[in-house]
Design a protein around this motif. Sequence first.
Motif, PDB file in Angstrom:
ATOM      1  N   ASP A   2       0.832  -1.201   0.000  1.00 51.32           N
ATOM      2  CA  ASP A   2       0.000   0.000   0.000  1.00 51.32           C
ATOM      3  C   ASP A   2       0.869   1.255   0.000  1.00 51.32           C
ATOM      4  O   ASP A   2       0.603   2.213  -0.739  1.00 51.32           O
ATOM      5  CB  ASP A   2      -0.951   0.009   1.202  1.00 51.32           C
ATOM      6  N   ARG A   3       1.925   1.243   0.803  1.00 50.17           N
ATOM      7  CA  ARG A   3       2.823   2.392   0.852  1.00 50.17           C
ATOM      8  C   ARG A   3       3.578   2.536  -0.480  1.00 50.17           C
ATOM      9  O   ARG A   3       3.789   3.638  -0.981  1.00 50.17           O
ATOM     10  CB  ARG A   3       3.840   2.241   2.000  1.00 50.17           C
TER      11      ARG A   3
ATOM     12  N   ALA B 125       3.703   7.936   5.012  1.00 46.65           N
ATOM     13  CA  ALA B 125       4.668   7.797   6.097  1.00 46.65           C
ATOM     14  C   ALA B 125       5.599   6.628   5.815  1.00 46.65           C
ATOM     15  O   ALA B 125       5.190   5.625   5.223  1.00 46.65           O
ATOM     16  CB  ALA B 125       3.936   7.562   7.423  1.00 46.65           C
ATOM     17  N   PRO B 126       6.849   6.723   6.223  1.00 39.86           N
ATOM     18  CA  PRO B 126       7.745   5.582   6.056  1.00 39.86           C
ATOM     19  C   PRO B 126       7.279   4.416   6.912  1.00 39.86           C
ATOM     20  O   PRO B 126       6.579   4.599   7.903  1.00 39.86           O
ATOM     21  CB  PRO B 126       9.100   6.118   6.531  1.00 39.86           C
ATOM     22  N   VAL B 127       7.654   3.223   6.513  1.00 43.49           N
ATOM     23  CA  VAL B 127       7.306   2.043   7.301  1.00 43.49           C
ATOM     24  C   VAL B 127       8.032   2.079   8.637  1.00 43.49           C
ATOM     25  O   VAL B 127       7.455   1.795   9.687  1.00 43.49           O
ATOM     26  CB  VAL B 127       7.669   0.759   6.527  1.00 43.49           C
TER      27      VAL B 127
ATOM     28  N   VAL C 215       3.570   5.969  10.878  1.00 39.18           N
ATOM     29  CA  VAL C 215       4.790   5.162  10.866  1.00 39.18           C
ATOM     30  C   VAL C 215       4.513   3.857  11.605  1.00 39.18           C
ATOM     31  O   VAL C 215       3.894   3.846  12.666  1.00 39.18           O
ATOM     32  CB  VAL C 215       5.956   5.934  11.532  1.00 39.18           C
ATOM     33  N   ARG C 216       4.942   2.739  11.042  1.00 38.87           N
ATOM     34  CA  ARG C 216       4.563   1.436  11.584  1.00 38.87           C
ATOM     35  C   ARG C 216       5.524   0.897  12.634  1.00 38.87           C
ATOM     36  O   ARG C 216       5.153   0.021  13.417  1.00 38.87           O
ATOM     37  CB  ARG C 216       4.411   0.435  10.431  1.00 38.87           C
TER      38      ARG C 216
ATOM     39  N   GLY D 239       1.273   2.425  21.056  1.00 38.88           N
ATOM     40  CA  GLY D 239       0.974   1.195  20.323  1.00 38.88           C
ATOM     41  C   GLY D 239       1.804   0.973  19.087  1.00 38.88           C
ATOM     42  O   GLY D 239       1.530   0.047  18.309  1.00 38.88           O
ATOM     43  N   ILE D 240       2.834   1.778  18.872  1.00 39.89           N
ATOM     44  CA  ILE D 240       3.679   1.613  17.692  1.00 39.89           C
ATOM     45  C   ILE D 240       4.732   0.541  17.975  1.00 39.89           C
ATOM     46  O   ILE D 240       5.251   0.440  19.088  1.00 39.89           O
ATOM     47  CB  ILE D 240       4.338   2.971  17.327  1.00 39.89           C
ATOM     48  N   ASP D 241       5.012  -0.311  17.001  1.00 44.90           N
ATOM     49  CA  ASP D 241       6.002  -1.364  17.181  1.00 44.90           C
ATOM     50  C   ASP D 241       7.383  -0.764  17.433  1.00 44.90           C
ATOM     51  O   ASP D 241       7.763   0.226  16.800  1.00 44.90           O
ATOM     52  CB  ASP D 241       6.069  -2.272  15.950  1.00 44.90           C
ATOM     53  N   GLN D 242       8.146  -1.422  18.328  1.00 42.56           N
ATOM     54  CA  GLN D 242       9.492  -0.958  18.656  1.00 42.56           C
ATOM     55  C   GLN D 242      10.484  -2.115  18.628  1.00 42.56           C
ATOM     56  O   GLN D 242      10.137  -3.251  18.975  1.00 42.56           O
ATOM     57  CB  GLN D 242       9.545  -0.353  20.059  1.00 42.56           C
TER      58      GLN D 242
END
Length: 325
Positions: A16-17, A28-30, A87-88, A115-118
Amino acid sequence: MSDYIAPKHKMWHHIDRLAAIKAGNHPAPVNVEIDLSNRCQMGCSFCSFAYVHSQGPLKDRKTHETGDLINTDLAISIVNQLSAAGVRSITWSGGGEPTMHPNIVEIIGHTAKLGIDQGIYTNGLKLENNYILRRLLKKAMKWVYLSHGPHGLDKILNIEGDAVVGVGMMVDSSNIHEIYANASKASKADYFHLRPIVGGRITKGDMQMIEIYVNAARDNGINVIYDPDRFDMYREWKGHGYKTCYWTQVQSVITPDGRVWACCNRRGFEDSCLGDLNNEPWQDVWERSHAWKVNGNCRRMCRGHIPNLTLIDIMEPSNEHKNFI
């Protein structure tokens, strides 16, 4: 698994991006890397980013000033903006060693609430005597990559949490004889990962010895991640083979001074700065993102090379009859 593993195929999860980029938009960047610190305790002679170190054994090798420790309020503002933009994931890396930042617990804890992945690359030294940090990383991270051996490994594995914990080893002709011993020390980790030292020398004979050590470790039940094709590509490097880098449109890096760069391998190169988040919001800075021309500032076997092999096929025009498969 760490975002370092098999990045080529991960591009297909974000079609999609990629479609939006191909249409001329600026989604937004992944992923965005954030350097909390340019300090490091270790001083490894082969460090690719020693030139940005502000404190530590190799600070005299510094050629660019990209900050020391990121301002805590700025860091929290940045992650708020990245989350709102879509941003994911955020990778805490360097630059220097991220756990050298005195307020890392506050910054990562706040990011977890969004809730953003780290994920985090760390040498692990600060994990040895910091239970609060170990506990937070094990619970808040998708992955923890101990980049310089199993420092803190046993202690972080003894904490409840879902983070995948891997141990890395940089390899060249000088240290291949240490592979089996290091793999054994890291046997409790989820994986033990080998990658070539940038600027190091690896021969065909070295490749044969690496295979022997890797197979011996695997025979003892150790999950060794070793991609001989990646090593061969590095050893026989003939250049990127393409003129345009599209990876810069799906990933970026922010240094401790708040500046945004085209990619992690071009930190501090003034021609590669997109903007300063002390003066502008993220969205305005990211509007300047674009496919970058591969030039002499692009590192041999750079981080974006493998993903670019997929992105080239997606982004560049083709005369093939696409509906006939």
